[in-house]
Design an enzyme around this catalytic site. Structure first.
Site, PDB file in Angstrom:
ATOM      1  N   LYS A 181      24.038   9.688  57.440  1.00  0.00           N
ATOM      2  CA  LYS A 181      24.555   9.026  56.238  1.00  0.00           C
ATOM      3  C   LYS A 181      26.078   8.875  56.284  1.00  0.00           C
ATOM      4  O   LYS A 181      26.604   7.825  55.981  1.00  0.00           O
ATOM      5  CB  LYS A 181      24.130   9.792  54.990  1.00  0.00           C
ATOM      6  CG  LYS A 181      22.610   9.882  54.846  1.00  0.00           C
ATOM      7  CD  LYS A 181      22.209  10.749  53.670  1.00  0.00           C
ATOM      8  CE  LYS A 181      20.714  10.973  53.627  1.00  0.00           C
ATOM      9  NZ  LYS A 181      19.940   9.753  53.379  1.00  0.00           N
TER      10      LYS A 181
ATOM     11  N   TRP B 247      14.792  16.303  47.560  1.00  0.00           N
ATOM     12  CA  TRP B 247      15.106  17.131  48.720  1.00  0.00           C
ATOM     13  C   TRP B 247      15.312  18.581  48.314  1.00  0.00           C
ATOM     14  O   TRP B 247      14.936  19.497  49.062  1.00  0.00           O
ATOM     15  CB  TRP B 247      16.311  16.570  49.457  1.00  0.00           C
ATOM     16  CG  TRP B 247      16.093  15.127  49.807  1.00  0.00           C
ATOM     17  CD1 TRP B 247      16.751  14.035  49.320  1.00  0.00           C
ATOM     18  CD2 TRP B 247      15.077  14.617  50.693  1.00  0.00           C
ATOM     19  NE1 TRP B 247      16.220  12.882  49.853  1.00  0.00           N
ATOM     20  CE2 TRP B 247      15.205  13.203  50.694  1.00  0.00           C
ATOM     21  CE3 TRP B 247      14.096  15.203  51.484  1.00  0.00           C
ATOM     22  CZ2 TRP B 247      14.377  12.380  51.452  1.00  0.00           C
ATOM     23  CZ3 TRP B 247      13.268  14.390  52.243  1.00  0.00           C
ATOM     24  CH2 TRP B 247      13.415  12.991  52.218  1.00  0.00           C
TER      25      TRP B 247
ATOM     26  N   ASP C 298      22.911  21.862  51.058  1.00  0.00           N
ATOM     27  CA  ASP C 298      22.534  20.653  51.779  1.00  0.00           C
ATOM     28  C   ASP C 298      23.557  19.584  51.403  1.00  0.00           C
ATOM     29  O   ASP C 298      23.589  19.113  50.267  1.00  0.00           O
ATOM     30  CB  ASP C 298      21.124  20.230  51.370  1.00  0.00           C
ATOM     31  CG  ASP C 298      20.673  18.914  52.005  1.00  0.00           C
ATOM     32  OD1 ASP C 298      21.487  18.263  52.690  1.00  0.00           O
ATOM     33  OD2 ASP C 298      19.509  18.529  51.778  1.00  0.00           O
TER      34      ASP C 298
END
Length: 355
Positions: free
Chosen positions: A190, A99, A166
């Site tokens: 999540k 990511w 992030d």
């Protein structure tokens, strides 16, 4: 048979959040209307977004001068929105996994991107250290937890430039010094809510500094001014996020979540290190508390499929590792009870005795 949810995302939510969301989908606040069919401009929903925002700020101790946004598009859209809004000339990125690499790729369309360090050559099994962040960078971007590779930055870094993070998979699992960041973002699926909403914490006075035109929907200022209501927001996930934030506060907040995360991860890593059949994949000092990755020891590699089948039969859900790493991944987010971790440990011990 009880099922233990180790899915990496969408992932486990507190049972009360699921049940209360289901009730609201049938009938919100005794209104006779479903949460799915009310106007996002109604008083009923405005109170939801107001409470979710207030709890976000309270639980993370967010200073004055920051806005909390609830948007669509996932963290993947933020990979583009961050440089659109903040990259004028140069940005620095720490490459710690899939990511982070994707975020860096998007930023290259907006200006110079410096990769300050990378662990790609070791299949991202550690967090790089002893690097230099350019002092003239507009921002320094990090991915605090790497779900695929099982590494994590467990504390805020000290750098001389503004940071962007992030925090998709470890938000609310530890205290964060928000004042060090101009932007924190993440997909909520999540540790916060069902898939469909993205959270963004943005420093208001960091906006409006780039010279480029920013399309309306990609401009953070649009959503700050609109209170996350410039367009119709993802109503149901935001409602669930509000309930999760209530649950977090009732449980003792982020300090308690940090204690539990350490307890659960210590339990499982101890078993991985003890059990001769298994070996952890991440460098010990960088092991994630949220996503615990492990494989069969080389001499027992042929047992991998057998253990996965055995674990599934014992009620373990979602423990197959990402294809980039292989083996197994136990995602131990806030809502996962300690009992589930113990059940996986018992499963590993039973398999060891049989082999």
């Amino acid at each position: 048979m009880k099922r233990h949810n180790f899915n990496a995302g969408p992932s486990i939510l507190p049972r009360t959040v699921i049940e209360d969301t289901a009730k609201a989908i049938l009938n919100l606040n005794d209104s006779g209307l479903s949460l799915m069919e009310i106007s996002h401009r109604s008083k009923d929903f405005q109170s939801v977004i107001d409470e979710a925002t207030a709890l976000f700020k309270e639980l993370l101790d967010i200073p004055e001068g920051y806005s909390v946004l609830f948007l669509g598009g996932g963290a993947s859209l933020e990979f583009c929105m961050v440089p659109y809004n903040f990259l004028e000339k140069k940005a620095a990125y720490l490459n710690t996994g899939t990511w982070a690499k994707k975020a860096m790729k998007e930023a290259k369309a907006f200006g110079e991107v410096i990769e300050v360090a990378s662990s790609a050559e070791s299949n991202y099994n550690f967090i790089p250290k002893n690097y230099t962040v350019p002092a003239d960078a507009d921002y320094f971007h990090i991915t605090t937890n790497n779900t695929i590779f099982g590494t994590e930055l467990r504390s805020d870094l000290d750098v001389t430039v503004p940071m962007v993070a992030d925090m998709s998979s470890d938000i609310f699992s530890r205290p964060v010094d928000v004042s060090k960041y101009i932007c924190i973002y993440g997909g909520a699926q999540k540790n916060l809510a069902p898939a469909g909403v993205t959270f963004v914490i943005v420093k208001n006075d960091a906006l409006g500094k780039v010279s480029r035109h920013i399309p309306t929907m990609l401009n953070y200022q649009t959503h700050v001014d609109g209170g996350s209501m410039f367009n119709t927001p993802p109503v149901v996930p935001i409602y669930s996020a509000m309930l999760t934030l209530r649950w977090l506060k009732a449980q003792g907040g982020v300090k308690e979540m940090e204690r539990r995360a350490k307890e659960k991860s210590d339990m499982l890593y101890s078993e991985i290190d003890r059990n001769k059949l298994f070996v952890g994949t991440a460098a010990e000092e960088d092991r994630s508390r949220m996503n615990i990755c492990f494989v069969m020891a080389p001499e027992y590699k042929e047992l991998e499929a057998d253990f996965l089948k055995f674990a599934i039969e014992k009620g373990m859900v979602g423990i197959k590792g990402h294809r980039s790493v292989g083996g197994f991944r136990a995602s131990c987010y806030n809502a996962l009870p300690k009992e589930s971790v113990q059940a996986l440990i018992d499963c590993m011990k039973e398999f060891e005795k049989a082999h």
